[in-house]
Scaffold this motif. Structure first.
Motif, PDB file in Angstrom:
ATOM      1  N   GLY A  45      -6.811  -5.738   5.888  1.00 38.74           N
ATOM      2  CA  GLY A  45      -5.528  -5.876   6.558  1.00 38.74           C
ATOM      3  C   GLY A  45      -5.606  -5.574   8.039  1.00 38.74           C
ATOM      4  O   GLY A  45      -4.998  -6.260   8.871  1.00 38.74           O
ATOM      5  N   ARG A  46      -6.371  -4.557   8.385  1.00 36.37           N
ATOM      6  CA  ARG A  46      -6.528  -4.199   9.798  1.00 36.37           C
ATOM      7  C   ARG A  46      -7.302  -5.283  10.542  1.00 36.37           C
ATOM      8  O   ARG A  46      -6.921  -5.689  11.646  1.00 36.37           O
ATOM      9  CB  ARG A  46      -7.261  -2.849   9.893  1.00 36.37           C
ATOM     10  N   ARG A  47      -8.374  -5.780   9.941  1.00 30.31           N
ATOM     11  CA  ARG A  47      -9.187  -6.809  10.602  1.00 30.31           C
ATOM     12  C   ARG A  47      -8.420  -8.120  10.770  1.00 30.31           C
ATOM     13  O   ARG A  47      -8.716  -8.896  11.676  1.00 30.31           O
ATOM     14  CB  ARG A  47     -10.468  -7.064   9.804  1.00 30.31           C
ATOM     15  N   GLY A  48      -7.453  -8.367   9.900  1.00 33.25           N
ATOM     16  CA  GLY A  48      -6.667  -9.586   9.987  1.00 33.25           C
ATOM     17  C   GLY A  48      -5.513  -9.502  10.964  1.00 33.25           C
ATOM     18  O   GLY A  48      -4.793 -10.470  11.146  1.00 33.25           O
ATOM     19  N   HIS A  49      -5.339  -8.314  11.593  1.00 32.64           N
ATOM     20  CA  HIS A  49      -4.274  -8.110  12.594  1.00 32.64           C
ATOM     21  C   HIS A  49      -2.886  -8.389  12.013  1.00 32.64           C
ATOM     22  O   HIS A  49      -2.055  -9.041  12.639  1.00 32.64           O
ATOM     23  CB  HIS A  49      -4.525  -8.982  13.830  1.00 32.64           C
ATOM     24  N   PHE A  50      -2.661  -7.858  10.810  1.00 30.91           N
ATOM     25  CA  PHE A  50      -1.351  -8.024  10.193  1.00 30.91           C
ATOM     26  C   PHE A  50      -0.347  -7.068  10.826  1.00 30.91           C
ATOM     27  O   PHE A  50      -0.716  -6.037  11.396  1.00 30.91           O
ATOM     28  CB  PHE A  50      -1.455  -7.821   8.680  1.00 30.91           C
ATOM     29  N   GLY A  51       0.935  -7.429  10.701  1.00 26.42           N
ATOM     30  CA  GLY A  51       1.970  -6.677  11.388  1.00 26.42           C
ATOM     31  C   GLY A  51       2.061  -5.231  10.963  1.00 26.42           C
ATOM     32  O   GLY A  51       2.347  -4.348  11.781  1.00 26.42           O
ATOM     33  N   LEU A  52       1.820  -4.963   9.678  1.00 23.20           N
ATOM     34  CA  LEU A  52       1.878  -3.601   9.156  1.00 23.20           C
ATOM     35  C   LEU A  52       0.949  -3.518   7.958  1.00 23.20           C
ATOM     36  O   LEU A  52       0.963  -4.404   7.102  1.00 23.20           O
ATOM     37  CB  LEU A  52       3.308  -3.242   8.739  1.00 23.20           C
ATOM     38  N   VAL A  53       0.151  -2.457   7.891  1.00 16.58           N
ATOM     39  CA  VAL A  53      -0.735  -2.218   6.749  1.00 16.58           C
ATOM     40  C   VAL A  53      -0.312  -0.897   6.105  1.00 16.58           C
ATOM     41  O   VAL A  53      -0.415   0.165   6.728  1.00 16.58           O
ATOM     42  CB  VAL A  53      -2.215  -2.159   7.170  1.00 16.58           C
ATOM     43  N   ILE A  54       0.167  -0.983   4.868  1.00 11.85           N
ATOM     44  CA  ILE A  54       0.610   0.195   4.121  1.00 11.85           C
ATOM     45  C   ILE A  54      -0.469   0.569   3.106  1.00 11.85           C
ATOM     46  O   ILE A  54      -0.806  -0.232   2.228  1.00 11.85           O
ATOM     47  CB  ILE A  54       1.939  -0.072   3.392  1.00 11.85           C
ATOM     48  N   GLY A  55      -1.002   1.763   3.230  1.00 14.96           N
ATOM     49  CA  GLY A  55      -1.954   2.268   2.255  1.00 14.96           C
ATOM     50  C   GLY A  55      -1.210   2.953   1.122  1.00 14.96           C
ATOM     51  O   GLY A  55      -0.383   3.835   1.364  1.00 14.96           O
ATOM     52  N   VAL A  56      -1.483   2.532  -0.106  1.00 10.48           N
ATOM     53  CA  VAL A  56      -0.821   3.098  -1.283  1.00 10.48           C
ATOM     54  C   VAL A  56      -1.825   4.023  -1.959  1.00 10.48           C
ATOM     55  O   VAL A  56      -2.741   3.574  -2.646  1.00 10.48           O
ATOM     56  CB  VAL A  56      -0.348   1.994  -2.247  1.00 10.48           C
ATOM     57  N   ARG A  57      -1.663   5.318  -1.740  1.00  6.48           N
ATOM     58  CA  ARG A  57      -2.653   6.279  -2.250  1.00  6.48           C
ATOM     59  C   ARG A  57      -2.314   6.684  -3.676  1.00  6.48           C
ATOM     60  O   ARG A  57      -1.403   7.458  -3.915  1.00  6.48           O
ATOM     61  CB  ARG A  57      -2.723   7.517  -1.349  1.00  6.48           C
ATOM     62  N   ARG A  58      -3.059   6.135  -4.622  1.00  2.00           N
ATOM     63  CA  ARG A  58      -2.899   6.509  -6.028  1.00  2.00           C
ATOM     64  C   ARG A  58      -3.870   7.618  -6.417  1.00  2.00           C
ATOM     65  O   ARG A  58      -3.684   8.311  -7.405  1.00  2.00           O
ATOM     66  CB  ARG A  58      -3.154   5.290  -6.915  1.00  2.00           C
ATOM     67  N   ALA A  59      -4.951   7.737  -5.639  1.00  2.00           N
ATOM     68  CA  ALA A  59      -5.966   8.762  -5.892  1.00  2.00           C
ATOM     69  C   ALA A  59      -6.721   8.966  -4.585  1.00  2.00           C
ATOM     70  O   ALA A  59      -6.496   8.262  -3.606  1.00  2.00           O
ATOM     71  CB  ALA A  59      -6.923   8.327  -7.002  1.00  2.00           C
ATOM     72  N   GLY A  60      -7.629   9.936  -4.584  1.00  2.00           N
ATOM     73  CA  GLY A  60      -8.442  10.153  -3.399  1.00  2.00           C
ATOM     74  C   GLY A  60      -7.785  11.098  -2.410  1.00  2.00           C
ATOM     75  O   GLY A  60      -6.619  11.485  -2.553  1.00  2.00           O
ATOM     76  N   PRO A  61      -8.518  11.486  -1.374  1.00  2.00           N
ATOM     77  CA  PRO A  61      -8.029  12.482  -0.412  1.00  2.00           C
ATOM     78  C   PRO A  61      -6.892  11.954   0.462  1.00  2.00           C
ATOM     79  O   PRO A  61      -6.832  10.766   0.787  1.00  2.00           O
ATOM     80  CB  PRO A  61      -9.276  12.801   0.434  1.00  2.00           C
ATOM     81  N   VAL A  62      -6.014  12.859   0.842  1.00  2.00           N
ATOM     82  CA  VAL A  62      -4.911  12.523   1.736  1.00  2.00           C
ATOM     83  C   VAL A  62      -5.471  12.019   3.068  1.00  2.00           C
ATOM     84  O   VAL A  62      -6.395  12.607   3.633  1.00  2.00           O
ATOM     85  CB  VAL A  62      -4.008  13.750   1.970  1.00  2.00           C
ATOM     86  N   GLY A  63      -4.916  10.922   3.548  1.00  2.00           N
ATOM     87  CA  GLY A  63      -5.303  10.404   4.850  1.00  2.00           C
ATOM     88  C   GLY A  63      -6.486   9.464   4.847  1.00  2.00           C
ATOM     89  O   GLY A  63      -6.797   8.862   5.884  1.00  2.00           O
TER      90      GLY A  63
END
Length: 260
Positions: free
Chosen positions: A218-236
């Motif tokens: 999403g970042r490489r595609g220069h999209f307007g907004l990239v929302i990370g949906v954290r279901r697991a793994g470390p915060v951030g």
């Protein structure tokens, strides 16, 4: 007596004034199949690594959740196998598309993993995240176009089994990527193709992803907004991978009503 703490404001507000489309990953964002995939990968690689260690008289080093996040999650199946094997210094023949699950090739391991996934899916069915379905309905009611963008070659079957077909205007999955020769995530090509099918430029589209590879796409595609949906793994972790914002619950994503 202290006044009650006001409720937290929504993490994100999506408005048609800024965006026209939402592009959602499937496994881990809309459906709970990410855990099924992770278990299938663990079963595949631990059996493979244990047999290899025994044959070579070496200590067994299991496949870990960190391995899954770094090398496999969000990537096309064969890319995930190649990345993980390379991380362990293991080289296997590529094989051919006709290789069955018994073949000790990259494609053979891919067929084996898919068999484990389909077996679990048949036994357990498809579960969805209710707040993701609610978000999709709110997006469409507000006039957003929606697409599912998944590395899985089982995407269409999972969407159909979950009864979600009517909530997407377009689908770009592992089958479509293979047909069109598109590289998988973390390259942005599948997201860009979804935007093209919806007639929406990247800057007017929102990407929702739970995998680091998908967030990077999403970042490489220069999209307007990239929302990370954290279901697991470390915060951030998803923000560090390129997400603009990280949420744990899609109920915190608000959709502003009204036309663009």
């Amino acid at each position: 007596m202290p006044s009650p703490t006001p409720p937290e404001s929504p993490a994100v507000v999506l408005s048609r004034r800024q965006y026209d489309a939402a592009l959602l990953d499937l496994d881990g964002v809309v459906t709970r199949t990410a855990q099924v995939h992770a278990a299938a990968w663990e079963r595949l690689f631990n059996a493979f690594l244990a047999a290899r260690a025994h044959a070579r008289g070496e200590p067994f080093q299991p496949f870990t959740p960190e391995d899954y996040q770094r090398f496999v999650d969000g990537r096309p199946r064969l890319d995930g196998i190649r990345c993980f094997l390379e991380s362990r210094g293991v080289s296997l023949p590529e094989g051919s598309p006709e290789d069955g699950p018994e073949a000790e090739t990259v494609r053979g391991l891919g067929a084996r993993k898919n068999g484990y996934f389909l077996e679990a899916l048949q036994h357990n069915g498809v579960q969805v995240f209710p707040h993701a379905v609610g978000l999709l309905k709110r997006l469409r009611a507000a006039g957003f176009r929606t697409a599912v963008v998944s590395a899985s070659r089982n995407c269409e079957a999972v969407v159909r089994a979950a009864g979600l077909t009517h909530l997407f205007d377009a689908r770009v999955d592992g089958v479509e990527a293979g047909r069109l020769g598109l590289p998988g995530k973390p390259e942005p090509d599948t997201f860009l193709e979804a935007g093209r099918r919806l007639g929406v430029p990247p800057e007017r589209a929102v990407v929702l992803e739970d995998a680091q590879a998908g967030v990077q796409a999403g970042r490489r595609g220069h999209f307007g907004l990239v929302i990370g949906v954290r279901r697991a793994g470390p915060v951030g972790a998803l923000v560090r991978a390129g997400a603009d914002v990280e949420v744990t619950d899609l109920s915190t994503v608000e959709v502003e009503e009204g036309a663009a």
